[in-house]
Design a protein around this motif. Structure first.
Motif, PDB file in Angstrom:
ATOM      1  N   MET A  89     -55.101 -10.067 -27.755  1.00  0.00           N
ATOM      2  CA  MET A  89     -56.369  -9.353 -27.497  1.00  0.00           C
ATOM      3  C   MET A  89     -57.231 -10.111 -26.477  1.00  0.00           C
ATOM      4  SD  MET A  89     -59.061  -8.174 -30.395  1.00  0.00           S
ATOM      5  CE  MET A  89     -60.146  -9.546 -30.651  1.00  0.00           C
ATOM      6  N   TYR A 142     -52.481  -1.665 -28.808  1.00  0.00           N
ATOM      7  CA  TYR A 142     -53.577  -2.413 -28.152  1.00  0.00           C
ATOM      8  C   TYR A 142     -53.169  -3.812 -27.690  1.00  0.00           C
ATOM      9  CZ  TYR A 142     -55.946   1.007 -31.156  1.00  0.00           C
ATOM     10  OH  TYR A 142     -56.305   2.129 -31.820  1.00  0.00           O
ATOM     11  N   PRO A 186     -61.435  -6.009 -27.704  1.00  0.00           N
ATOM     12  CA  PRO A 186     -61.845  -5.420 -28.972  1.00  0.00           C
ATOM     13  C   PRO A 186     -62.735  -4.204 -28.714  1.00  0.00           C
ATOM     14  CG  PRO A 186     -63.032  -7.460 -28.569  1.00  0.00           C
ATOM     15  CD  PRO A 186     -61.970  -7.361 -27.526  1.00  0.00           C
ATOM     16  N   LYS A 187     -62.764  -3.302 -29.695  1.00  0.00           N
ATOM     17  CA  LYS A 187     -63.447  -2.014 -29.519  1.00  0.00           C
ATOM     18  C   LYS A 187     -64.857  -2.179 -28.969  1.00  0.00           C
ATOM     19  CE  LYS A 187     -63.024   2.195 -29.619  1.00  0.00           C
ATOM     20  NZ  LYS A 187     -61.949   2.802 -28.852  1.00  0.00           N
ATOM     21  N   GLY A 188     -65.170  -1.365 -27.996  1.00  0.00           N
ATOM     22  CA  GLY A 188     -66.525  -1.349 -27.450  1.00  0.00           C
ATOM     23  C   GLY A 188     -66.660  -2.192 -26.202  1.00  0.00           C
ATOM     24  N   SER A 189     -65.818  -3.215 -26.070  1.00  0.00           N
ATOM     25  CA  SER A 189     -65.896  -4.075 -24.904  1.00  0.00           C
ATOM     26  C   SER A 189     -64.996  -3.519 -23.811  1.00  0.00           C
ATOM     27  CB  SER A 189     -65.448  -5.483 -25.297  1.00  0.00           C
ATOM     28  OG  SER A 189     -65.200  -6.246 -24.144  1.00  0.00           O
ATOM     29  N   CYS A 202     -51.609   2.312 -26.120  1.00  0.00           N
ATOM     30  CA  CYS A 202     -52.722   1.691 -25.392  1.00  0.00           C
ATOM     31  C   CYS A 202     -52.469   0.243 -25.019  1.00  0.00           C
ATOM     32  CB  CYS A 202     -54.014   1.752 -26.207  1.00  0.00           C
ATOM     33  SG  CYS A 202     -54.480   3.393 -26.656  1.00  0.00           S
ATOM     34  N   TYR A 260     -57.686  -1.734 -20.172  1.00  0.00           N
ATOM     35  CA  TYR A 260     -58.707  -2.493 -19.426  1.00  0.00           C
ATOM     36  C   TYR A 260     -58.144  -3.785 -18.809  1.00  0.00           C
ATOM     37  CZ  TYR A 260     -62.478   0.279 -21.536  1.00  0.00           C
ATOM     38  OH  TYR A 260     -63.321   1.274 -21.923  1.00  0.00           O
ATOM     39  N   PHE A 280     -50.165   6.130 -23.632  1.00  0.00           N
ATOM     40  CA  PHE A 280     -51.245   5.440 -22.908  1.00  0.00           C
ATOM     41  C   PHE A 280     -50.979   3.987 -22.500  1.00  0.00           C
ATOM     42  CE2 PHE A 280     -53.468   8.642 -25.532  1.00  0.00           C
ATOM     43  CZ  PHE A 280     -54.059   9.382 -24.531  1.00  0.00           C
ATOM     44  N   LEU A 286     -53.883   2.127 -20.116  1.00  0.00           N
ATOM     45  CA  LEU A 286     -55.128   2.915 -20.200  1.00  0.00           C
ATOM     46  C   LEU A 286     -56.284   2.156 -19.542  1.00  0.00           C
ATOM     47  CD1 LEU A 286     -56.562   5.382 -21.721  1.00  0.00           C
ATOM     48  CD2 LEU A 286     -57.078   3.715 -23.484  1.00  0.00           C
ATOM     49  N   ARG A 287     -56.994   2.815 -18.637  1.00  0.00           N
ATOM     50  CA  ARG A 287     -58.163   2.224 -17.969  1.00  0.00           C
ATOM     51  C   ARG A 287     -57.854   0.880 -17.304  1.00  0.00           C
ATOM     52  NH1 ARG A 287     -62.871   4.502 -19.631  1.00  0.00           N
ATOM     53  NH2 ARG A 287     -62.713   5.830 -21.437  1.00  0.00           N
ATOM     54  N   ALA A 310     -53.225   6.406 -17.921  1.00  0.00           N
ATOM     55  CA  ALA A 310     -54.382   7.290 -18.052  1.00  0.00           C
ATOM     56  C   ALA A 310     -55.664   6.566 -17.652  1.00  0.00           C
ATOM     57  CB  ALA A 310     -54.489   7.794 -19.484  1.00  0.00           C
ATOM     58  N   ARG A 311     -56.427   7.187 -16.789  1.00  0.00           N
ATOM     59  CA  ARG A 311     -57.716   6.667 -16.310  1.00  0.00           C
ATOM     60  C   ARG A 311     -57.601   5.285 -15.673  1.00  0.00           C
ATOM     61  NH1 ARG A 311     -60.990   7.944 -21.493  1.00  0.00           N
ATOM     62  NH2 ARG A 311     -58.968   8.544 -22.230  1.00  0.00           N
ATOM     63  N   PRO A 333     -70.536  -2.029 -30.428  1.00  0.00           N
ATOM     64  CA  PRO A 333     -69.871  -3.046 -31.257  1.00  0.00           C
ATOM     65  C   PRO A 333     -69.817  -4.408 -30.569  1.00  0.00           C
ATOM     66  CG  PRO A 333     -68.351  -1.242 -30.695  1.00  0.00           C
ATOM     67  CD  PRO A 333     -69.696  -0.862 -30.186  1.00  0.00           C
ATOM     68  N   GLU A 334     -69.746  -4.402 -29.237  1.00  0.00           N
ATOM     69  CA  GLU A 334     -69.639  -5.682 -28.517  1.00  0.00           C
ATOM     70  C   GLU A 334     -70.943  -6.468 -28.620  1.00  0.00           C
ATOM     71  OE1 GLU A 334     -70.043  -2.763 -27.293  1.00  0.00           O
ATOM     72  OE2 GLU A 334     -71.069  -2.726 -25.371  1.00  0.00           O
ATOM     73  N   LYS A 389     -71.657   3.123 -20.370  1.00  0.00           N
ATOM     74  CA  LYS A 389     -71.781   4.009 -21.518  1.00  0.00           C
ATOM     75  C   LYS A 389     -73.077   4.804 -21.423  1.00  0.00           C
ATOM     76  CE  LYS A 389     -69.613   0.609 -24.558  1.00  0.00           C
ATOM     77  NZ  LYS A 389     -69.614   0.029 -25.902  1.00  0.00           N
ATOM     78  N   GLN A 410     -67.934   4.954 -29.253  1.00  0.00           N
ATOM     79  CA  GLN A 410     -68.172   3.524 -28.991  1.00  0.00           C
ATOM     80  C   GLN A 410     -67.721   3.142 -27.592  1.00  0.00           C
ATOM     81  OE1 GLN A 410     -66.016   1.917 -32.362  1.00  0.00           O
ATOM     82  NE2 GLN A 410     -67.921   1.457 -33.401  1.00  0.00           N
TER      83      GLN A 410
END
Lengths: 272, 567, 442
Positions: free
Chosen positions: A117, A133, A138-141, A159, A163, A178, A181-182, A200-201, B76-77, B333, C138
């Motif tokens: 990660m 993943y 981590p999610k959101g970042s 995925c 990123y 995916f 992805l990104r 994707a993306r 969340p970050e 976002k 999120q």
């Protein structure tokens, strides 16, 4: 120095192994290692309450940690490590090699989600399969993998390389949806099949698929057919269809898809 | 409430009672400040060499409700970088810029703050706001009710039915347990319902036959009819856009033009965000001088600064179109949440960078406002949490206000080009401890009409902050770091007569009061109006009128303030 | 005894108005409930689903706390059951608290207290319905509105992967297609589009129906994103849909004054899950550069939205929170209930107001054979059947009041209409008893 950690009894609940890394152990004598603390579920335990510990080899500058047994319920093996090596003789659990900066991790069994990660450097080699993943933040970042290399012999989940900015991920087996992805840079090589939606993306970077893909997203456009392409450490023979995308995000990433494995993509050749 | 407390030999700053650094004792009994107590059986706090002030009052902070929760969900970050584990007395929590409920209360209390006003709550979602406020420990809290884009209010005003608008507003406050009238981008958020905006005071709001000027004037009149303790609390049009200081000035001046002052007042909130001159982002200039000049020359305008702090934060406002513009320029976002009939909301994470031209201008505008407005009673310290930065940055803002050296330190690393266009480098005013006590306690309490807060006179609520800082020995101008550090962690915070913080750690997890305004409009007047409103209400809204109000038993320690309107 | 039952028979009928329906995420708040004695005899304004919940709530009711699984179960008193639960909790190192879809926010908050006090994990049922919506939120942020915005303004309504006619029967009449608002006076001023993998009853009311190949939502959304951005597609067909049809839809979207995309589990639970929702959000983001557009998830169970809200304000995270390190942590795939169960990591499973045995994947449910299971539920569900301790509780919104959130996050107070059966407490009361005993703060 080579230290062996063997669970006294198999883990029934999650164990956070992030404190046991070469970086943390460096400079400690064995009694200090024994008194390190890890979280077992919600309880704090001394390492020697959980593991039988053995120093296999006193010599050597580098610290080599060996986890023997089933670690599929472990968390964060090799977290933030920057040097030395960790070998897992068994399965590896969640977040193996998270935020890794250097050194080497080898897992002889399978690992779960979030392998490497947000990795920055170093190398990870998994002989079994891996979850979803891989290398993702981590999610959101949105700060994904920025360096290092990950190799998985078996199949992996979804995925992978989300990123991703730099570094490489190689999968010898097949991959879920995916991959890439990104993605913003770096290289993903899949030797097996892909379930679809590769790249994707993606904005930039390269996804190379040698097996079957099934379909390419409508937001990718074919550019050319190339006889071969540079992989991570070797040249891969094709020929390959080269797609550019993801155009819905103004991306300039490249998707290399093996022509022999995907005869149905021939319909795109009319654009060339 | 605990046992009586005697705070001995503190160096007291209590501007409302004209006490400036006097060494004195303060006695607390049954949650209030009293003349004297029997020392036997009392808890004695030796505050010698310590700074004693009333508990802090935050006039504008987004701490609870639908919008804050969208911010939490979005980030969340942000939570991973700041977390607090559970202790024997406190709950755990997370969040740097959008902290979870429990730690919000703890963090305010650690800084010596005891009263916080949630800045904008849409009536339809005010049950949500109260549920979150209930979960925020220690501090007393209240919520301002958003009315500037409310269809019923706009319709009444455009039909010249000011008294009915007043009755409706009174009912809204009563129904939602609100504290005052908040106006967010008047008319503009309604236009955002169609993807548009309203950019100036005399632009028409689509389909409503009304202009922002009429909305602001109308609600100011309503505020005066209802005798509300606080003034109208206005987030002006064009907020966060270049060249908006003129709209701010026109909005402030329209009140004077229409009513000539007197009881007709206006509070311009997070004024920094509406204090820009220069026609584009690249030619952005500070408009603080113009605003300060006007505010100095009149006495119907007050403001809070909405200071920008260089950090990673989350912007959130009822001004939906503003957040969309921000998203257009940042492309990260973006969350949007329109609220039927009433308002909208948007959330966008941002990072204020000292190297950036715009960031430096924004930073300077806030400080210039605070330093150029001569009368500190017209200024409140805020960061418009979390829009300019999290409230935990207040001690840093205080250090900038008290020390030109602290400001210079920042300017050394700030954007050079931006500094050329600001007057901040040439300002040498430095706030005194009295000034700080005013802008962080006394002025907000006075503006909000909280008679028992913001001072330490007999009868006031025993909300007291004690900082380990000797104002006779520390020169804030040079030792600003000591001040900053002391304010970050109060030596003691006393809330309602209970010692809640000792040496910067929460020692007692209590719940605070829920303050709201109960406007004494006769029930038959409200009943009559609601009878007329009901069919339209249920045509426009998707819930029944009877399910709209917040029942009083939902509030923990409900504390209504009764006011008598002139209806 | 006889006398009291006669009194009940003769009791005057009373009606309770503006009752919030406790069935689906629509939380319609205009129900009129008629009560005779302590029995609900009629519900007006409700749809068939809501009506059936109110009228049949006492069928299959769990009336006594029980200890022991399935056939070896025996009835016990409440205090005995609580004793056993407290013992189990005290002996666990990593309990998992799950459910929270059909209860009040007050109860959910106590669940979080409990999980925090014991250092366990806590999750809600949204992971198996609109969890992907939250994950996507999120990543990008939801662009949404309350349903009144749709009622008053929307001239284009898209239902994607959802079937309100059958799953949210009053949605179209109250909030969208047929609703009359300030600027839109009903059906004729709106266009309706349905996108689904089969011609559902909802598709029958649509002006445009687009049938896509199952599992191709992401491809179709990507293509729409291209079209909305005026980019060219080089294929004739995407996900089984002719590009010309997608162009028609893209034109409708761009030309709308206020458009809304309602989406259901057809989008969130099909191949790609949260990435499908991300694609939908990105489409709506681009649409907002040209017109006004929002999207609203069609949340299923009653108060599942409330669970997300409460989790978020207390812990910062909307689902899947782990307290084992003393503070809230969250990582999908690690702290998600399904993954914890799949890896067999928790040593106790505590269910409130939901039936995971029926809706979680089989691999996850298998672990429940190895660990103690505790359930709080008004009804005898498959989960209650396999649980080691089950405690009956009252129905939130029928027998006890409480705070709930509609699918668009509008908060409502659910009412108490009748008394719960003798000796049955609310889940709030039961959770408080347990929390007090395990040493939690009250």
């Amino acid at each position: 120095m080579r230290i062996l950690f063997k669970p006294i009894t198999p883990f029934k609940i999650p164990v956070d192994l992030s404190p046991i890394t070469p970086d943390n152990i460096d400079g400690m004598d064995i009694s200090e290692v024994r008194s390190l603390q890890v979280m077992v579920g919600s309880k704090r335990r001394r390492v020697d309450e959980v593991f039988s510990i053995e120093v296999a080899d006193e010599g050597g500058e580098e610290i080599d940690i060996v986890f023997m047994g089933d670690f599929s319920r472990a968390r964060g093996i090799g977290s933030k490590m920057s040097r030395g090596s960790i070998t897992v003789k068994g399965s590896g659990g969640v977040r193996v090699g998270e935020y890794m900066r250097g050194g080497r991790i080898v897992v002889e069994g399978d690992v779960d989600h979030w392998l490497g990660m947000a990795m920055r450097g170093g190398s990870i080699y998994v002989k079994g399969s891996a979850g979803s993943y891989i290398g993702a933040p981590p999610k959101g970042s949105s700060k994904g993998m920025r360096g290092g290399s990950i190799v998985v012999d078996g199949d992996v989940g979804e995925c992978i390389g989300a990123y991703m900015r730099d570094g490489s991920i190689e999968v010898r087996g097949s991959v879920g949806l995916f991959p890439g992805l990104r993605m913003l840079g770096g290289t993903i090589v899949v030797y097996g099949d892909c379930m679809g939606r590769a790249g994707a993306r993606m904005r930039d970077g390269r996804v190379i698929i040698l097996g079957r893909v099934g379909s390419v997203l409508p937001s990718f456009q074919i550019e050319e057919v190339r006889p071969s392409v540079r992989g991570v450490r070797e040249r891969l023979d094709g020929p390959f269809y080269v797609f550019q995308g993801d155009l819905s995000e103004d991306g300039r990433g490249r998707l290399f898809i093996s022509k022999p494995s995907n005869p149905e993509l021939e319909i795109f050749e009319k654009f060339l | 409430m605990g046992k009586p407390i005697l705070i001995r030999n503190g160096i007291v700053y209590d501007p409302m009672n004209n006490i400036e650094g006097e060494v004195m004792d303060i006695a607390v009994k049954d949650g209030v400040i009293v003349e004297d107590i029997d020392e036997r059986g009392a808890k004695i706090i030796d505050a010698s060499g310590m700074l004693v002030m009333p508990g802090g009052v935050d006039i504008h902070s987004h701490i609870a409700g639908s919008k804050s929760n969208i911010g939490r969900l979005l980030r969340p970050e942000d939570h991973r970088r700041s977390y607090e584990p559970r202790t024997a007395t406190t709950y755990s929590g997370v969040g740097h810029s959008v902290p979870s409920t429990k730690v919000t209360g703890y963090r305010y209390a650690r800084m010596g703050y005891t009263t916080v006003f949630e800045a904008a709550s849409p009536p339809l979602k005010q049950k949500h706001t109260w549920e979150e406020l209930n979960d925020i420990p220690i501090i007393d809290k209240a919520a301002l009710t958003v009315m500037g884009n409310n269809w019923f209010i706009m319709d009444f005003i455009s039909q010249d039915r000011i008294e009915d608008a007043a009755v409706y507003a009174a009912w809204l406050l009563k129904a939602t347990k609100g504290y005052g009238i908040k106006i967010v981008n008047p008319g503009g958020v309604e236009a955002w319902g169609w993807g548009g905006n309203v950019f100036d005071l005399d632009e028409q709001v689509p389909y409503f036959g009304i202009t922002p000027r009429e909305i602001v004037e109308g609600l100011c009149r309503v505020n005066s009819i209802l005798n509300l303790p606080h003034t109208i609390h206005v987030h002006v049009n064009r907020l966060g856009m270049p060249n908006n200081c003129w709209v701010t000035l026109r909005t402030a001046h329209t009140i004077r033009r229409a009513f000539g002052g007197g009881r007709f007042l206006i509070h311009i909130t997070h004024c920094q965000f509406s204090g820009y001159a220069g026609s584009t982002w690249t030619t952005l200039r500070s408009g603080a001088e113009y605003i300060a000049k006007y505010v100095n020359s009149v006495d119907h305008v007050t403001l809070d600064i909405g200071q920008v702090v260089f950090t990673d934060t989350t912007t959130m406002t009822g001004d939906g179109p503003l957040e969309f513009r921000l998203f257009q320029s940042l492309a990260g976002k973006w969350a949007n949440a329109d609220v039927e009939v009433e308002t909208g909301a948007g959330v966008v994470p941002v990072r204020y960078s000292r190297r950036s031209y715009v960031g430096t201008i924004q930073w300077a505008v806030g400080l210039e406002l605070a330093l150029l407005v001569r009368d500190p009673w017209k200024v409140c310290l805020t960061t418009d949490h979390p829009n300019g930065g999290p409230f935990t940055a207040y001690p840093r803002v205080v250090s900038w206000l008290m020390s030109s050296k602290a400001r210079s330190r920042v300017m050394e690393k700030a954007n050079r080009r931006a500094l050329k266009y600001t007057v901040l480098p040439s300002i040498d005013r430095e706030y005194t401890f009295t000034d700080i006590a005013i802008v962080t306690r006394a002025a907000p309490a006075k503006l909000l009409g909280l008679r028992r807060k913001g001072h330490l006179g007999v009868g006031a609520d025993a909300d007291i902050a004690i900082y380990d800082l000797d104002p006779r020995k520390v020169d804030p101008s040079s030792d600003y770091r000591i001040v900053r550090r002391a304010l970050r962690r109060a030596a003691y915070t006393i809330k309602g007569g209970c010692i809640v913080v000792v040496k910067g750690e929460v020692v007692e997890d209590i719940s605070g009061r829920s303050i709201w305004v109960d406007v004494g409009v006769p029930d038959d007047k409200i009943g009559e109006l609601l009878k007329e409103v009901k069919p339209r209400f249920e045509e426009f809204y998707t819930i029944k009128l009877s399910n709209y109000p917040v029942p009083e038993d939902m509030l923990i320690e409900s504390t209504p303030i009764r006011v008598n309107p002139s209806i | 005894m006889i006398a009291s039952s006669i009194i009940e028979e003769e009791a005057v009928e009373r009606t309770v108005e503006d009752v919030v329906c406790t069935f689906c995420g629509c939380c319609c708040d205009d129900l009129i409930v008629s009560v005779k004695g302590n029995r609900i005899v009629d519900v007006r304004n409700a749809c068939a689903l809501g009506l059936s919940k109110f009228l049949h709530m006492n069928e299959n009711r769990l009336l006594k706390p029980k200890i022991g699984r399935s056939t070896s179960a025996k009835d016990v008193s409440l205090s005995e059951a609580v004793d056993v639960v407290v013992d189990l909790l005290k002996n666990s190192c990593y309990p998992l608290f799950y459910g929270w879809a059909c209860t009040s926010c007050e109860a959910i908050l106590l669940g979080l207290d409990l999980a925090e006090a014991l250092g366990g994990a806590v999750d809600n049922t949204s992971i198996v319905c609109h969890g992907p919506t939250i994950l996507a939120g999120q990543e990008l942020g939801l662009i949404t509105a309350t349903l009144g915005q749709i009622k008053n303004r929307a001239d284009l309504i898209i239902y994607w992967g959802c079937n309100p006619v059958e799953a949210h029967p009053r949605h179209m009449a109250r909030y969208s297609v047929y609703a009359r608002g300030r600027f839109i006076e009903g059906r004729r001023m709106r266009k309706v589009v349905v996108v689904d993998v089969r011609r559902t009853p909802t598709a029958r009311v649509a002006d445009l129906f687009i049938e896509i190949k199952p599992g191709y939502d992401y491809e179709v959304l990507s293509a729409l994103k291209m079209l909305v951005r005026d980019l060219d597609l080089e294929v004739d067909e995407v996900g089984g849909v002719a590009v010309s049809k997608l162009e028609e839809l893209a034109d409708m979207m761009v030309e709308a004054r206020f458009g809304v995309l309602f989406f259901g589990t057809g989008l969130t639970m099909s191949r790609g899950k949260d990435k499908n929702v991300e694609a939908a959000i990105e489409l709506v983001r681009y649409l907002n550069f040209k017109t006004k557009f929002v999207l609203i998830p069609m949340r299923g169970h009653f108060n599942v939205t409330g669970a997300n809200e409460v989790f978020t304000w207390r812990t910062g995270y909307p689902v899947s929170v782990d307290f084992s390190q003393g503070y809230p942590r969250y990582l999908p795939g690690e702290t998600t209930a399904v993954d914890i169960l799949r890896r067999g990591e928790c040593d106790l499973f505590f269910v409130v107001a939901s039936d995971p045995v029926s809706h979680l994947p089989r691999r996850a449910v298998e672990h429940l054979n190895n660990i103690p299971v505790v359930a709080l539920d008004p009804k005898i569900t498959p989960t209650v059947y396999i649980s080691d301790v089950a405690i009956p509780v009252a129905y939130t919104g029928i027998e006890v009041e409480g705070s709930v959130y509609r699918m668009d996050t509008v908060p409502l107070r659910a009412k108490k209409i009748v008394d719960p059966p003798q000796g049955i407490l609310s889940d709030v009361d039961v959770l408080k008893m347990i929390l007090e005993r395990v040493g939690g703060r009250m």
